[in-house]
Design a protein around this motif. Structure first.
Motif, mmCIF file in Angstrom:
data_model
loop_
_atom_site.group_PDB
_atom_site.id
_atom_site.type_symbol
_atom_site.label_atom_id
_atom_site.label_comp_id
_atom_site.label_asym_id
_atom_site.label_seq_id
_atom_site.Cartn_x
_atom_site.Cartn_y
_atom_site.Cartn_z
ATOM 1 N N GLN A 117 0.814 -1.233 0.000
ATOM 2 C CA GLN A 117 0.000 0.000 0.000
ATOM 3 C C GLN A 117 0.845 1.280 0.000
ATOM 4 O OE1 GLN A 117 -3.011 -0.774 -0.712
ATOM 5 N NE2 GLN A 117 -2.425 -2.913 -0.381
ATOM 6 N N ASN A 118 1.762 1.401 -0.939
ATOM 7 C CA ASN A 118 2.578 2.623 -1.036
ATOM 8 C C ASN A 118 1.743 3.757 -1.641
ATOM 9 O OD1 ASN A 118 2.899 2.490 -4.103
ATOM 10 N ND2 ASN A 118 3.416 0.455 -3.377
ATOM 11 N N CYS A 119 2.403 4.898 -1.854
ATOM 12 C CA CYS A 119 1.677 6.094 -2.297
ATOM 13 C C CYS A 119 0.910 5.863 -3.608
ATOM 14 C CB CYS A 119 2.695 7.231 -2.422
ATOM 15 S SG CYS A 119 2.022 8.774 -3.019
ATOM 16 N N SER A 120 1.571 5.265 -4.612
ATOM 17 C CA SER A 120 0.874 5.115 -5.901
ATOM 18 C C SER A 120 -0.187 4.010 -5.854
ATOM 19 C CB SER A 120 1.868 4.871 -7.035
ATOM 20 O OG SER A 120 2.660 3.747 -6.786
ATOM 21 N N ALA A 121 0.107 2.890 -5.182
ATOM 22 C CA ALA A 121 -0.898 1.814 -5.099
ATOM 23 C C ALA A 121 -2.125 2.314 -4.343
ATOM 24 C CB ALA A 121 -0.308 0.596 -4.400
ATOM 25 N N SER A 122 -1.891 3.080 -3.277
ATOM 26 C CA SER A 122 -3.025 3.616 -2.519
ATOM 27 C C SER A 122 -3.810 4.607 -3.368
ATOM 28 C CB SER A 122 -2.554 4.311 -1.241
ATOM 29 O OG SER A 122 -1.884 3.385 -0.437
ATOM 30 N N THR A 123 -3.095 5.335 -4.232
ATOM 31 C CA THR A 123 -3.785 6.273 -5.125
ATOM 32 C C THR A 123 -4.657 5.507 -6.110
ATOM 33 O OG1 THR A 123 -1.970 7.833 -4.932
ATOM 34 C CG2 THR A 123 -3.418 8.106 -6.834
ATOM 35 N N VAL A 124 -4.081 4.423 -6.674
ATOM 36 C CA VAL A 124 -4.857 3.603 -7.608
ATOM 37 C C VAL A 124 -6.124 3.097 -6.909
ATOM 38 C CG1 VAL A 124 -4.851 1.425 -8.905
ATOM 39 C CG2 VAL A 124 -2.883 2.954 -9.034
ATOM 40 N N ARG A 125 -5.959 2.605 -5.675
ATOM 41 C CA ARG A 125 -7.121 2.107 -4.931
ATOM 42 C C ARG A 125 -8.093 3.245 -4.613
ATOM 43 N NH1 ARG A 125 -7.462 -2.867 -1.779
ATOM 44 N NH2 ARG A 125 -5.711 -4.228 -2.265
ATOM 45 N N MET A 126 -7.531 4.377 -4.226
ATOM 46 C CA MET A 126 -8.372 5.531 -3.868
ATOM 47 C C MET A 126 -9.266 5.921 -5.046
ATOM 48 S SD MET A 126 -8.988 8.227 -1.764
ATOM 49 C CE MET A 126 -7.736 8.544 -0.549
ATOM 50 N N VAL A 127 -8.652 6.061 -6.218
ATOM 51 C CA VAL A 127 -9.407 6.462 -7.404
ATOM 52 C C VAL A 127 -10.361 5.328 -7.816
ATOM 53 C CG1 VAL A 127 -9.222 7.159 -9.827
ATOM 54 C CG2 VAL A 127 -7.622 8.073 -8.149
ATOM 55 N N GLY A 128 -9.853 4.100 -7.772
ATOM 56 C CA GLY A 128 -10.693 2.949 -8.132
ATOM 57 C C GLY A 128 -11.875 2.794 -7.185
ATOM 58 N N SER A 129 -11.714 3.242 -5.931
ATOM 59 C CA SER A 129 -12.802 3.063 -4.955
ATOM 60 C C SER A 129 -14.022 3.905 -5.303
ATOM 61 C CB SER A 129 -12.313 3.383 -3.534
ATOM 62 O OG SER A 129 -12.262 4.781 -3.320
ATOM 63 N N SER A 130 -13.839 4.913 -6.148
ATOM 64 C CA SER A 130 -15.004 5.697 -6.589
ATOM 65 C C SER A 130 -15.664 5.015 -7.790
ATOM 66 C CB SER A 130 -14.574 7.115 -6.960
ATOM 67 O OG SER A 130 -13.925 7.109 -8.230
ATOM 68 N N GLN A 131 -15.152 3.849 -8.156
ATOM 69 C CA GLN A 131 -15.571 3.068 -9.326
ATOM 70 C C GLN A 131 -15.187 3.745 -10.633
ATOM 71 O OE1 GLN A 131 -19.543 1.496 -8.913
ATOM 72 N NE2 GLN A 131 -18.953 0.373 -7.080
ATOM 73 N N ALA A 132 -14.151 4.590 -10.558
ATOM 74 C CA ALA A 132 -13.563 5.099 -11.804
ATOM 75 C C ALA A 132 -12.930 3.910 -12.521
ATOM 76 C CB ALA A 132 -12.506 6.143 -11.483
ATOM 77 N N SER A 133 -12.698 4.039 -13.814
ATOM 78 C CA SER A 133 -12.214 2.907 -14.607
ATOM 79 C C SER A 133 -10.758 2.578 -14.275
ATOM 80 C CB SER A 133 -12.292 3.239 -16.096
ATOM 81 O OG SER A 133 -11.237 4.126 -16.423
ATOM 82 N N ILE A 134 -10.322 1.438 -14.772
ATOM 83 C CA ILE A 134 -8.931 1.021 -14.572
ATOM 84 C C ILE A 134 -7.983 2.041 -15.222
ATOM 85 C CG2 ILE A 134 -8.903 -0.487 -16.637
ATOM 86 C CD1 ILE A 134 -7.124 -2.391 -14.973
ATOM 87 N N TYR A 135 -8.381 2.627 -16.329
ATOM 88 C CA TYR A 135 -7.519 3.597 -17.023
ATOM 89 C C TYR A 135 -7.345 4.851 -16.168
ATOM 90 C CZ TYR A 135 -8.595 0.419 -20.809
ATOM 91 O OH TYR A 135 -8.742 -0.720 -21.564
ATOM 92 N N ALA A 136 -8.457 5.351 -15.619
ATOM 93 C CA ALA A 136 -8.401 6.543 -14.764
ATOM 94 C C ALA A 136 -7.573 6.243 -13.521
ATOM 95 C CB ALA A 136 -9.808 6.967 -14.371
ATOM 96 N N SER A 137 -7.730 5.037 -12.981
ATOM 97 C CA SER A 137 -7.040 4.679 -11.732
ATOM 98 C C SER A 137 -5.539 4.549 -11.963
ATOM 99 C CB SER A 137 -7.594 3.366 -11.174
ATOM 100 O OG SER A 137 -8.996 3.433 -11.059
ATOM 101 N N ILE A 138 -5.141 3.879 -13.053
ATOM 102 C CA ILE A 138 -3.713 3.691 -13.337
ATOM 103 C C ILE A 138 -3.074 5.039 -13.694
ATOM 104 C CG2 ILE A 138 -2.011 2.571 -14.871
ATOM 105 C CD1 ILE A 138 -3.438 0.608 -12.953
ATOM 106 N N SER A 139 -3.798 5.853 -14.423
ATOM 107 C CA SER A 139 -3.281 7.169 -14.782
ATOM 108 C C SER A 139 -2.974 7.980 -13.511
ATOM 109 C CB SER A 139 -4.317 7.884 -15.665
ATOM 110 O OG SER A 139 -3.887 9.170 -15.965
ATOM 111 N N ALA A 140 -3.865 7.891 -12.538
ATOM 112 C CA ALA A 140 -3.648 8.598 -11.268
ATOM 113 C C ALA A 140 -2.423 8.025 -10.541
ATOM 114 C CB ALA A 140 -4.885 8.478 -10.386
ATOM 115 N N GLY A 141 -2.288 6.691 -10.602
ATOM 116 C CA GLY A 141 -1.128 6.051 -9.962
ATOM 117 C C GLY A 141 0.182 6.543 -10.561
ATOM 118 N N ILE A 142 0.186 6.763 -11.866
ATOM 119 C CA ILE A 142 1.403 7.257 -12.527
ATOM 120 C C ILE A 142 1.750 8.647 -11.977
ATOM 121 C CG2 ILE A 142 2.363 8.011 -14.755
ATOM 122 C CD1 ILE A 142 0.605 5.816 -16.073
#
Ligand code: ACO
Length: 424
Positions: A227-252
């Protein structure tokens, strides 16, 4: 294990204790606010578990890192990145037929849509590659796919893994004003990435096995880190049910920062600066100990590892091998080694348990391979992609998952009345 007890304003509250498979202990404070009206305040989340997860285990005190139970050293030594990516995302190592099928699909989906190639070209050649990567991943989202997919998640997962190496290489080539080349089948993920970076259309790029192996190991070493900064960001964005693309983009975006994945670029810039400053590394060690200076030794320290970073230990050996194979003498490597020695024998670093992390050595290898410094963090993202996807998928598949929504302790003004401009 008995419940944990909290005493607040003369009242005792009890909370269940959760124990992980490796004996990690957590106090489940999900009901804390409902029962006591208080919240747990933990800036930087150093003591906060945001989820239960079956993907990656780290014991920072002992320098242990496992993906789904497998020790990182064995994974980096014995497996291909494709096998590790498959295992991270779907839970088990693939059989031969599962691996063949996965590889065939990766080949099939490797080409970037023309619109994404065109988007990359709209960036100035000097733009940071992470900015291009973030935009390009968001642009991979098919027009019909605005929310988290229900049935077709696997197809999107495969597509994004397949395309990311093409995307990273296209960004690299755009920086050099060179057109992207097509992905080739029958190559490993690492091998195809190398030919996408350095090949010419129509072929005959010769892949050096030692370099392919080094890239394969680097990708595996970066593939997940709980659960580092980017993985938590991916989860955070994904938790709103945003798409995998939006979530990975945020992780980057999260990975880009110098306190996270961006440190690999900063390590090289720091070594270069020391080199140009007459290789006086001791001056930089001293500066990093002086809080007033605002300078930190990049590539040193870690929030979780307090003994050694197992990835750095593996990479250190790999760095020596790659440099010997390429017959490269690198003055920056000499500086790196001296910095490491000085820092590791200095009380300031020993007391604070600061030692080289994965970013300290990865940059040296990337440099030896001719990858430009500002592409280093994209290389990290390429490796980390399956981990982010596994984290996103685990959250998405959890029927009890809720939107991530931390609370705060408000410290601003209490209620006051608005004045008009004339009254101020
Ligand atoms: N150089 C000098 N001093 C340092 C360094 C460093 N690289 N890192 C930490 N310290 C000191 C701090 O000043 C602090 O000292 P104090 O206790 O006297 O105040 C102490 O060590 C603890 O530091 P924190 O910032 O509280 O540690 P935290 O866990 O918040 O930060 C981090 C971890 C961000 C990795 C930090 O060590 C750092 O900034 N390192 C340099 C950047 C870097 O290499 N990042 C890559 C991390 S690995 C990765 O993301 C893949």
């Amino acid at each position: 294990m008995s419940n944990a007890k909290l005493e607040l304003n003369g009242q005792t509250y009890e909370f269940p204790v959760v124990v992980g498979t490796e004996g990690e202990v957590g106090i489940d404070v999900a009901k804390l606010r409902v029962s006591s009206k208080a919240i747990a305040l933990d800036p930087g989340y150093g003591n906060t578990g945001s989820c239960k997860s079956a993907i990656t285990f780290i014991n920072g005190e002992e320098g242990v890192l496992h993906y789904r139970g497998y020790p990182i050293g064995q994974l980096a030594e014995k497996l291909s990145f494709e096998e590790v990516a498959y295992m991270l995302v779907w839970g088990e190592l693939p059989s031969q037929s599962e691996l063949d099928d996965f590889k065939a699909k990766l080949d099939e989906h490797a080409a970037l849509p023309a619109s994404v190639l065109a988007l990359i070209k709209t960036f100035p050649e000097q733009a940071h590659p992470m900015a291009m990567a973030q935009a390009a991943v968001a642009a991979l989202e098919p027009a019909s796919h605005h929310v988290a997919p229900a049935d077709d998640a696997d197809a999107h997962i495969i597509s994004i893994i397949a395309k990311f190496k093409s995307l990273a290489a296209a960004i690299y080539r755009h920086q050099k004003n060179e057109p992207a080349v097509a992905s080739e089948t029958d190559l490993s993920y690492a091998g195809d990435f190398l030919q996408l970076m350095y090949g010419r259309d129509g072929g005959n790029y010769e892949i050096d096995e030692a370099i392919e192996e080094a890239i394969n190991a680097l990708l595996i070493l970066h593939a997940d880190h709980e659960q580092n900064c980017s993985a938590s960001t991916v989860r955070m964005v994904g938790s709103s049910q945003a798409s995998i693309y939006a979530s990975i983009s945020a992780g980057i975006g999260a990975l880009w920062g110098p306190l996270h994945g961006g440190a690999n670029q900063r390590v090289l810039e720091m070594l270069q600066a020391i080199h140009e400053d007459g290789a006086d590394y001791q001056k930089y060690v001293d500066m990093s100990k002086d809080k007033e200076s605002g300078f930190r030794l990049m590539g040193f320290g870690h929030r979780v590892y307090k003994n050694h970073d197992p990835r750095a230990t593996i990479l250190k050996k790999s760095t020596d091998r790659v440099l010997a194979k390429l017959d490269k003498k690198d003055p920056l490597l000499d500086i790196a080694k001296k910095l490491e020695q000085v820092a590791l024998s200095d009380d300031f670093f020993i007391k604070r348990k600061l030692f080289p992390n994965v970013d300290f050595y990865s940059g040296i290898i990337y440099r030896a391979l001719g990858i430009p410094t500002n592409m280093f963090t994209v290389m990290f993202a390429l490796g980390r992609l399956p981990g982010w996807i596994a984290q996103w998928k685990e959250l998405r598949d959890d029927p009890k998952a809720r939107i991530y929504r931390p609370r705060q302790i408000y410290t601003g003004e209490t209620k006051r009345d608005v004045t008009t401009i004339a009254e101020r």
